[in-house]
Write a protein that holds these residues in place. Structure first.
Motif, PDB file in Angstrom:
ATOM      1  N   PHE B 129      15.155  10.326   8.240  1.00 51.25           N
ATOM      2  CA  PHE B 129      15.132  10.316   6.947  1.00 51.25           C
ATOM      3  C   PHE B 129      13.998   9.238   6.288  1.00 51.25           C
ATOM      4  O   PHE B 129      13.430   9.693   5.574  1.00 51.25           O
ATOM      5  CB  PHE B 129      16.406  10.012   6.121  1.00 51.25           C
ATOM      6  CG  PHE B 129      17.381  11.160   6.123  1.00 51.25           C
ATOM      7  CD1 PHE B 129      17.155  12.102   4.989  1.00 51.25           C
ATOM      8  CD2 PHE B 129      18.271  11.511   6.925  1.00 51.25           C
ATOM      9  CE1 PHE B 129      18.050  13.246   4.946  1.00 51.25           C
ATOM     10  CE2 PHE B 129      19.166  12.596   6.849  1.00 51.25           C
ATOM     11  CZ  PHE B 129      18.961  13.394   5.795  1.00 51.25           C
ATOM     12  N   THR B 130      14.127   8.118   6.990  1.00 50.91           N
ATOM     13  CA  THR B 130      13.106   7.097   6.637  1.00 50.91           C
ATOM     14  C   THR B 130      11.667   7.670   6.620  1.00 50.91           C
ATOM     15  O   THR B 130      10.818   7.644   5.991  1.00 50.91           O
ATOM     16  CB  THR B 130      13.416   5.980   7.261  1.00 50.91           C
ATOM     17  OG1 THR B 130      14.773   5.360   7.110  1.00 50.91           O
ATOM     18  CG2 THR B 130      12.212   4.980   6.884  1.00 50.91           C
ATOM     19  N   ASN B 131      11.419   8.205   8.084  1.00 48.69           N
ATOM     20  CA  ASN B 131      10.064   8.700   8.344  1.00 48.69           C
ATOM     21  C   ASN B 131       9.609   9.827   7.347  1.00 48.69           C
ATOM     22  O   ASN B 131       8.520  10.198   6.934  1.00 48.69           O
ATOM     23  CB  ASN B 131       9.803   9.132   9.681  1.00 48.69           C
ATOM     24  CG  ASN B 131      10.063   7.991  10.808  1.00 48.69           C
ATOM     25  OD1 ASN B 131       9.588   7.059  10.470  1.00 48.69           O
ATOM     26  ND2 ASN B 131      10.787   8.162  11.691  1.00 48.69           N
ATOM     27  N   ALA B 132      10.651  10.680   7.210  1.00 45.13           N
ATOM     28  CA  ALA B 132      10.393  11.924   6.095  1.00 45.13           C
ATOM     29  C   ALA B 132      10.119  11.436   4.727  1.00 45.13           C
ATOM     30  O   ALA B 132       9.248  11.812   4.227  1.00 45.13           O
ATOM     31  CB  ALA B 132      11.680  12.741   6.141  1.00 45.13           C
ATOM     32  N   LEU B 133      10.871  10.340   4.206  1.00 47.29           N
ATOM     33  CA  LEU B 133      10.615   9.713   3.083  1.00 47.29           C
ATOM     34  C   LEU B 133       9.140   9.036   2.858  1.00 47.29           C
ATOM     35  O   LEU B 133       8.281   9.221   1.981  1.00 47.29           O
ATOM     36  CB  LEU B 133      11.562   8.696   2.741  1.00 47.29           C
ATOM     37  CG  LEU B 133      11.419   7.911   1.273  1.00 47.29           C
ATOM     38  CD1 LEU B 133      11.518   8.669   0.136  1.00 47.29           C
ATOM     39  CD2 LEU B 133      12.482   6.688   1.383  1.00 47.29           C
ATOM     40  N   THR B 134       8.709   8.561   4.151  1.00 45.49           N
ATOM     41  CA  THR B 134       7.469   7.881   4.269  1.00 45.49           C
ATOM     42  C   THR B 134       6.319   9.164   3.892  1.00 45.49           C
ATOM     43  O   THR B 134       5.414   9.011   3.444  1.00 45.49           O
ATOM     44  CB  THR B 134       7.237   7.036   5.481  1.00 45.49           C
ATOM     45  OG1 THR B 134       8.223   6.087   5.470  1.00 45.49           O
ATOM     46  CG2 THR B 134       5.645   6.717   5.518  1.00 45.49           C
ATOM     47  N   GLU B 135       6.603  10.249   4.865  1.00 42.68           N
ATOM     48  CA  GLU B 135       5.827  11.291   4.595  1.00 42.68           C
ATOM     49  C   GLU B 135       5.643  12.047   3.196  1.00 42.68           C
ATOM     50  O   GLU B 135       4.571  12.162   2.563  1.00 42.68           O
ATOM     51  CB  GLU B 135       6.189  12.378   5.631  1.00 42.68           C
ATOM     52  CG  GLU B 135       5.197  13.444   5.779  1.00 42.68           C
ATOM     53  CD  GLU B 135       4.018  13.096   6.714  1.00 42.68           C
ATOM     54  OE1 GLU B 135       2.955  13.756   6.755  1.00 42.68           O
ATOM     55  OE2 GLU B 135       4.130  12.032   7.430  1.00 42.68           O
ATOM     56  N   TYR B 136       6.973  11.942   2.724  1.00 43.99           N
ATOM     57  CA  TYR B 136       7.023  12.695   1.426  1.00 43.99           C
ATOM     58  C   TYR B 136       6.535  11.921  -0.012  1.00 43.99           C
ATOM     59  O   TYR B 136       5.653  12.470  -0.700  1.00 43.99           O
ATOM     60  CB  TYR B 136       8.524  12.724   0.922  1.00 43.99           C
ATOM     61  CG  TYR B 136       8.998  13.149  -0.540  1.00 43.99           C
ATOM     62  CD1 TYR B 136       8.652  14.278  -1.051  1.00 43.99           C
ATOM     63  CD2 TYR B 136       9.476  12.108  -1.240  1.00 43.99           C
ATOM     64  CE1 TYR B 136       8.966  14.436  -2.285  1.00 43.99           C
ATOM     65  CE2 TYR B 136       9.986  12.171  -2.439  1.00 43.99           C
ATOM     66  CZ  TYR B 136       9.621  13.432  -3.057  1.00 43.99           C
ATOM     67  OH  TYR B 136       9.958  13.534  -4.270  1.00 43.99           O
ATOM     68  N   SER B 137       6.470  10.429   0.255  1.00 46.03           N
ATOM     69  CA  SER B 137       6.192   9.583  -0.728  1.00 46.03           C
ATOM     70  C   SER B 137       4.801   9.024  -0.784  1.00 46.03           C
ATOM     71  O   SER B 137       4.209   8.299  -1.577  1.00 46.03           O
ATOM     72  CB  SER B 137       6.999   8.323  -0.909  1.00 46.03           C
ATOM     73  OG  SER B 137       7.224   7.519   0.326  1.00 46.03           O
ATOM     74  N   THR B 138       4.079   9.321   0.292  1.00 45.05           N
ATOM     75  CA  THR B 138       2.800   8.633   0.491  1.00 45.05           C
ATOM     76  C   THR B 138       1.799   9.018  -0.601  1.00 45.05           C
ATOM     77  O   THR B 138       2.005   9.861  -1.233  1.00 45.05           O
ATOM     78  CB  THR B 138       2.171   9.050   1.964  1.00 45.05           C
ATOM     79  OG1 THR B 138       1.089   8.327   2.340  1.00 45.05           O
ATOM     80  CG2 THR B 138       1.675  10.439   1.850  1.00 45.05           C
ATOM     81  N   ALA B 139       0.852   8.244  -0.719  1.00 35.78           N
ATOM     82  CA  ALA B 139      -0.092   8.318  -1.803  1.00 35.78           C
ATOM     83  C   ALA B 139      -0.759   9.977  -1.882  1.00 35.78           C
ATOM     84  O   ALA B 139      -1.126  10.194  -0.657  1.00 35.78           O
ATOM     85  CB  ALA B 139      -1.179   7.373  -2.029  1.00 35.78           C
ATOM     86  N   GLU B 140      -1.037  10.588  -2.496  1.00 38.98           N
ATOM     87  CA  GLU B 140      -1.282  11.948  -2.908  1.00 38.98           C
ATOM     88  C   GLU B 140      -0.616  12.946  -1.912  1.00 38.98           C
ATOM     89  O   GLU B 140      -0.967  13.873  -1.706  1.00 38.98           O
ATOM     90  CB  GLU B 140      -2.989  11.734  -2.396  1.00 38.98           C
ATOM     91  CG  GLU B 140      -3.825  10.897  -3.009  1.00 38.98           C
ATOM     92  CD  GLU B 140      -4.121  11.469  -4.506  1.00 38.98           C
ATOM     93  OE1 GLU B 140      -3.756  12.540  -4.812  1.00 38.98           O
ATOM     94  OE2 GLU B 140      -4.405  10.464  -5.257  1.00 38.98           O
ATOM     95  N   GLY B 141       0.444  12.485  -1.779  1.00 36.45           N
ATOM     96  CA  GLY B 141       1.551  13.210  -0.980  1.00 36.45           C
ATOM     97  C   GLY B 141       2.140  14.343  -1.831  1.00 36.45           C
ATOM     98  O   GLY B 141       1.993  14.583  -3.172  1.00 36.45           O
ATOM     99  N   LEU B 142       3.342  14.639  -1.344  1.00 38.14           N
ATOM    100  CA  LEU B 142       4.382  15.723  -1.875  1.00 38.14           C
ATOM    101  C   LEU B 142       4.841  15.258  -3.189  1.00 38.14           C
ATOM    102  O   LEU B 142       4.809  16.153  -4.300  1.00 38.14           O
ATOM    103  CB  LEU B 142       5.201  16.281  -0.934  1.00 38.14           C
ATOM    104  CG  LEU B 142       4.865  17.159   0.106  1.00 38.14           C
ATOM    105  CD1 LEU B 142       5.927  17.250   1.272  1.00 38.14           C
ATOM    106  CD2 LEU B 142       4.559  18.636  -0.558  1.00 38.14           C
TER     107      LEU B 142
END
Lengths: 779, 390
Positions: B129-142
């Motif tokens: 979940f933490t890694n998914a949140l990082t992916e989701y919330s990254t700048a210019e991300g989803l």
């Protein structure tokens, strides 16, 4: 002779003083006549340098206590100019100019200098473009110490903004290459700030303290701030000056919004101009900041020609939003990138001395500079709030400069050699993380790397020698050479797929010039100088959201090298000074941004691949060039009036960073404009001074033409309107009163026409119609 | 077998298992535009499945589907050339305006990464979940796009008679206009809560399912929105195409929403892709002209968008139907399936209401009923009926 004794000397020749009832203008005119009588072969540059000191002294005499004039005897070094004998296009902003124009920052203090164009990515930032280049391509000095470090970014940034204008006595701007004297980065020019000095009167016993308080307020951004300064002396050897300052700056109200000048269905993705405005349509979101400064300078006179200086200058800026990212284009209103901390501290120990004929006016300096930037990205609707980045660079440095006494080359020719060594090392710390604070969680997650790579370093050292000669009294020449070695290191960071960098470059540059005093007061100059800039850690390793898009690293960059050919004519006759310079700077292997595809992005850099525009620096194949001119006219008019006008133009072109696309139906061009080159611009000032009663009045007009020569990357830049940045003309009025050191009042009515304007490439529009007021009280 | 299709093939297999149409060695969807795919479980080519899985569907969703006369039909060579004249999309490919700068592709790739972390690899861990949140919330991300996403099915928000964008509204104003401000007002809160709970170790499968459903919702809304707004920003067409397919042509491996739809019903995927090409064709036939540049044939654009949305809605309905089936047949994952349905099911209410008010009422009641009370067969039939044809 002045021309060979002033550079890096700590003392000017003994000057006369104005008569008690003599106006400054009259006094300076008298000094001019006497100087020319004593130095019939003096060049206009020499004359101007001499008179600059006289003007300063005169003003000081009119504004400070007795003895205060000695403040300045140590500030009139040669400045950043390559040579005393062969002038470059240079000007100086004096303390009096700063007090009267009331700039908002040190970069802002340069707005009336020819060939200098100040762009701002945020209200809390400002970078001077000199001859079409800025940031990494100009060198900034403070009291001879280099401010540039290897994290300097490409665009208009906050670096010179972190020099507190209250601690500055004067700023020299030298246009043209300065790489022989100052090494890497000095392609477009050199800016050197000279600090205020303590009064150091001879023969004083005991303690002298002279406090001074300055308060300042502005209506455009609700600025309010002040500085307390203490100037003192203990005995006749130790002087000190120091101060603390603070200001709080609010949202900046502009004259209105800037719009695209053409409509276009945009094929590259969405775009939106920045900044975003409050409901009144004038107040710009993403502006405002707080600032605290402190400085202390101790000067100990060791002998007639020797002094030691221990100084520290600490600048701290807080909560300064980056205007173009607050909010970013299209983002919800609450999102904002803020520089929580933008700190720069510089401390140094310097010894100014005279070591005999081979080391006149020597300076040995040990310095330590620390730059710290902490960014916070607020995204209130997200549970990832906030995101942080923090970069710190620590830079110890060593400088040694001196020059020989003049020596005879042959019967009608004398010469002197200026020489020096310098070495700096940057040690970088960089991290990024985000935080989650909810009812369920309270955690912090680090990214694998920051904007830079933790543990990176950048080391450089160099040595130079510059020969200056005067032949047949009217012909002056210089020739210099510098060797520099630079090593860049950045460790591997597997988590972000960042490769190790361990590279070095050795570079030699040379330069020379000829100046001919064709007529008394008339000098014609030709200079040819090489310059170079090695890629720094920002170029080689950074991953960051820049103005036009996401920029990622290119570890394979090589240094860019320039050749500047310039010619100038300077006329100094009576109440008239004219200077006109034309130049052509070519840059091989120029570093420029190319549009990258998402596939080019590092695989682990989602923010790169997700950006509308991704960029990577590259060395252009071919030669980029900037051609232009700058001019200055100044005249003293009757009845205490004087007038000054400047004009500057630069045109930059380079090979297209993008490859020619396949197919014939394309508007691709082989050469394209360089990014963010300023348009034709200039200033006009009319001033009236009555020094006898301490009153002055003035008007200043700043103008710029439209800039529609845009680089490919500019077209995706949310700071630049489609069709180019509109031209403008802004009129300011000034008035002030000064009663010696005890009282000073200054008022600037800014932008009387309430023009909506912005300098090309800036995120923030200039202030609308507003007032600025400053009051100074001293003992 | 690719991980990303695994979960859906399970659902498809469950749907058609009674007919023996799909065993454990079933081939993965090959995207070959075969209208008689395994997903068309009853084999009639119309795309409707055997909803109750008993091999004898009680649901009669209506006559077989045929494209409308004014649909763009590139697979048939667009036989009548009306209303679409010959255009660049006739070759069956989407033609990006700026193929080298389609940032949406990265966001769909991030969706796939999140899928691998949270719902394709077994029960997700806190680190997942933490890694998914990082992916989701990254700048210019989803999240950067989701936080400003508007559903252009609904009219723009007006304040004091002036149109305003959701991003400029306060959270309260966004909530008052939640249908239009779908990203910040409806989808983002679900994701915030699900990530937050997942990181706290609560109900990992349920929260993964909520994240999945919310992101599928976002992909659907975004595909429609970007292809709708490319009237003024041609790059939006590319984004719309990429939000649907991940930036792939019809015969390539699909990502994101297109992969879901293709796995469930190839014809619906093809019809949706035809819709994307319809927009591409319109853009080619109606280029910006004049000063300021403007389009002159927005009727054709609206027709293309309508064709696209019809297929996309059918695709979303298929995803919901598949998860309904999982709710009724899978053991141990019912709560996750219901969590998914609670999020994505109501997304269809707007169009269901427009097409069949009575069915829409039943659907709304179904989503409110809860996992134990919902009539899966009836709900599936309503969905099949209302969203019968792509």
């Amino acid at each position: 002779m002045l021309l060979v004794s002033a550079a890096w000397c700590h003392a000017e020749p003994v000057r006369a003083e104005p008569a008690p009832d003599e106006s400054c203008d009259h006094y300076v005119a008298r000094e001019e006549r006497e100087f020319l009588a004593e130095h019939p072969g003096a060049t206009p540059a020499e004359l101007e340098r001499y008179l600059a000191g006289e003007r300063r002294e005169c003003v000081v005499e009119g504004t400070t206590d007795s003895g205060r004039a000695e403040d300045y005897e140590t500030t009139t070094r040669s400045g950043a100019a390559t040579s005393e004998a062969v002038p470059q296009s240079s000007t100086r902003v004096e303390r009096r100019d700063i007090e009267e124009r009331m700039p908002r920052s040190s970069p802002d203090a340069l707005r009336y200098e020819p060939g200098v164009y100040v762009q701002q990515t945020a209200q809390s930032q400002g970078s001077a473009y000199i001859r079409g280049v800025t940031g990494q391509q100009t060198v900034m000095l403070f009291d001879g110490i280099r401010l540039n470090n290897s994290l300097y970014r490409q665009g208009p940034n906050q670096y010179f903004f972190t020099v507190d204008s209250h601690s500055v006595a004067s700023i020299d701007v030298t246009r043209g290459s300065g790489s022989v004297l100052y090494g890497s980065d000095a392609l477009g020019g050199v800016i050197e700030a000279h600090p205020i000095e303590p009064a150091l009167a001879e023969g004083l016993h005991g303690l002298r303290l002279s406090p001074r308080t300055t308060l300042r307020a502005g209506t455009a951004d609700d600025e309010i701030g002040g500085r307390f300064e203490l100037d003192g002396q203990i005995g006749d050897r130790l002087g000190f000056i120091g101060g603390v300052g603070y200001r709080d700056v609010g949202l900046l109200e502009s004259g209105g919004q800037i719009h695209d000048s053409v409509s276009k269905v945009y094929s590259g993705g969405e775009r939106e101009l920045v900044p975003r405005y409050a409901a009144d349509g004038r107040t710009q979101l993403g502006t405002g900041f707080r600032e605290a400064t402190e400085d202390a300078r101790l000067v100990y006179r060791l002998g007639e020609d020797t002094r030691a200086v221990l100084a520290i200058y600490d600048y701290r800026q807080f909560d300064a939003p980056r205007t173009d990212k607050c909010p970013p284009p299209f983002a919800p209103a609450g999102e904002c990138l803020t520089y929580e901390e933008q700190f720069r501290a510089l401390g140094y120990l310097a010894l100014d001395t005279d070591l005999g004929r081979f080391a006149r006016g020597a300076r040995v300096g040990l310095s330590l500079q620390r730059q710290r930037e902490r960014r916070r990205m607020d995204r209130p609707a997200s549970i990832v709030d906030p995101q942080y980045g923090r970069d710190t660079v620590l830079t110890p440095g060593l400088t040694l400069r001196a020059r020989t006494s003049p020596f005879r080359l042959w019967k009608r020719a004398s010469a002197a050699i200026a020489y020096g060594i310098d070495a700096y090392r940057d040690d970088v710390s960089s991290v990024a993380w985000y935080e989650v604070h909810t009812e369920r969680n309270d955690m912090l997650v680090y990214d694998s790397r920051g904007q830079y790579v933790e543990g990176s370093s950048y080391t450089w050292g160099g040595a130079f020698a510059n020969l200056e000669t005067t032949m047949w009294e009217r012909l002056h020449a210089r020739a210099g050479v510098r060797g520099t070695r630079i090593v860049a290191f950045s460790p591997e960071e597997p988590g972000s797929e960042t490769s190790e960098i361990d590279r070095g470059w050795t570079s030699f540059v040379g330069g020379g010039g000829l100046a001919w005093d064709a007529l008394p007061g008339l000098t014609i100059t030709v200079n040819l100088d090489q310059g170079f800039r090695a890629p720094n850690l920002d170029d080689l390793t950074s991953r960051q959201q820049a103005g036009p898009g996401f920029q990622f690293e290119n570890p394979d960059l090589v240094p860019e090298r320039s050749v500047t050919l310039e010619s100038g004519v300077e006329l100094q006759r009576g109440p008239l000074r004219l200077a006109a310079w034309g130049y052509r700077m070519t840059i091989d292997d120029a570093m420029a941004r190319r549009v990258a595809t998402p596939e080019d992005c590092p695989k682990e850099s989602q923010d790169c691949r997700g950006s509308w525009f991704a960029y990577q620096l590259m060395n252009l194949e071919g030669t980029a060039e900037v051609v232009g001119f700058e001019g200055l006219a100044w005249t003293r008019l009757p009845l205490g009036f004087s007038a000054r006008a400047t004009v500057a133009y630069a045109r930059g072109d380079g090979p297209n960073p993008a490859s020619r696309p396949e197919g014939s139906a394309t508007d691709w061009e082989e050469r394209v404009p360089l990014s963010r080159v300023p348009p034709l611009n200039g200033t006009v000032e009319l001033l009236w001074r009555a020094p006898a009663v301490g009153v002055y009045l003035g008007a200043g007009l700043r103008w710029a033409a439209k800039q529609d020569r845009l680089a490919p990357q500019d077209e995706g830049d949310a700071r630049i309107p489609l069709g180019g940045t509109p031209g403008y003309a802004v009129l300011d009025l000034r008035a002030g009163y000064r009663l010696g050191r005890r009282l000073g009042l200054a008022l600037v009515a800014e932008n009387l026409g309430d023009a909506a304007y912005r300098t090309h490439g800036s995120s923030v529009n200039g202030p609308g119609r507003s007032l600025m007021l400053s009051a100074e009280l001293g003992l | 077998m690719r991980d990303r299709t695994w979960g859906f093939l399970i659902a498809v297999c469950a749907l058609v298992g009674g007919l023996g149409g799909c065993g454990e060695d079933d081939p993965e969807p090959d995207g070959d535009a075969d209208a008689d795919s395994d997903a068309d479980a009853d084999g009639d080519g119309d795309g409707d499945g055997d909803a109750d899985g008993d091999g004898d569907s009680d649901c009669d969703p209506g006559p077989a589907c045929e494209p409308a006369d004014d649909d763009y039909r590139p697979r048939e060579g667009d036989p009548d050339d009306e209303p679409y004249a010959d255009c660049v999309a006739d070759d069956g490919d989407y033609h990006p305006f700026n193929p080298e700068s389609i940032s949406t592709i990265a966001r769909v790739a991030a969706f796939e990464t999140i899928a691998d972390l949270l719902w394709r690899g077994g029960t997700p861990t806190i680190d997942d979940f933490t890694n998914a949140l990082t992916e989701y919330s990254t700048a210019e991300g989803l999240e950067s796009r989701l936080s400003r996403r508007e559903d252009v099915h609904y009219p723009p928000v007006e304040i004091d008679g002036e149109e305003v964008q959701c991003r400029d509204l306060t959270p309260d104003q966004q909530a008052e206009n939640a249908e239009r401000c779908v990203g910040p007002a409806l989808i983002q809160p679900i994701l915030n809560d699900a990530f937050d709970a997942g990181i706290a170790g609560e109900d990992p499968e349920v929260n993964a399912a909520r994240i999945e459903a919310a992101l599928v919702w976002f992909l659907y809304v975004s595909s429609h929105k970007e292809l709708s707004t490319c009237v003024g920003s041609q790059g939006d067409c590319d984004s719309g195409w990429a939000y649907f397919t991940g930036g792939h042509q019809r015969d390539e491996t699909q990502l994101g929403l297109a992969a879901y739809v293709q796995a469930l019903e190839a014809e619906t995927f093809d019809r949706a892709f035809d819709g994307v090409l319809a927009v591409d064709c319109w853009d080619d036939l109606d280029p910006p002209a004049g000063d300021p540049p403007a389009r002159s044939n927005l009727e054709l654009r609206d027709l293309a968008i309508s064709q696209l949305d019809r297929a996309l809605l059918r695709g979303v309905a298929l995803i919901v139907i598949a998860r309904l089936e999982a709710l009724s047949t899978a053991e141990g994952t019912e709560r996750a399936a219901w969590a998914f349905l609670e999020v994505l099911g109501p997304v269809l209410d707007r169009e269901a209401t427009a097409r069949d008010g009575a069915a829409a009422g039943r659907l709304a009641a179904a989503w409110a009923a809860g996992p134990d009370a919902i009539d899966v067969e009836a709900t599936t039939c309503d969905l099949e009926t209302v969203f019968h044809c792509p």
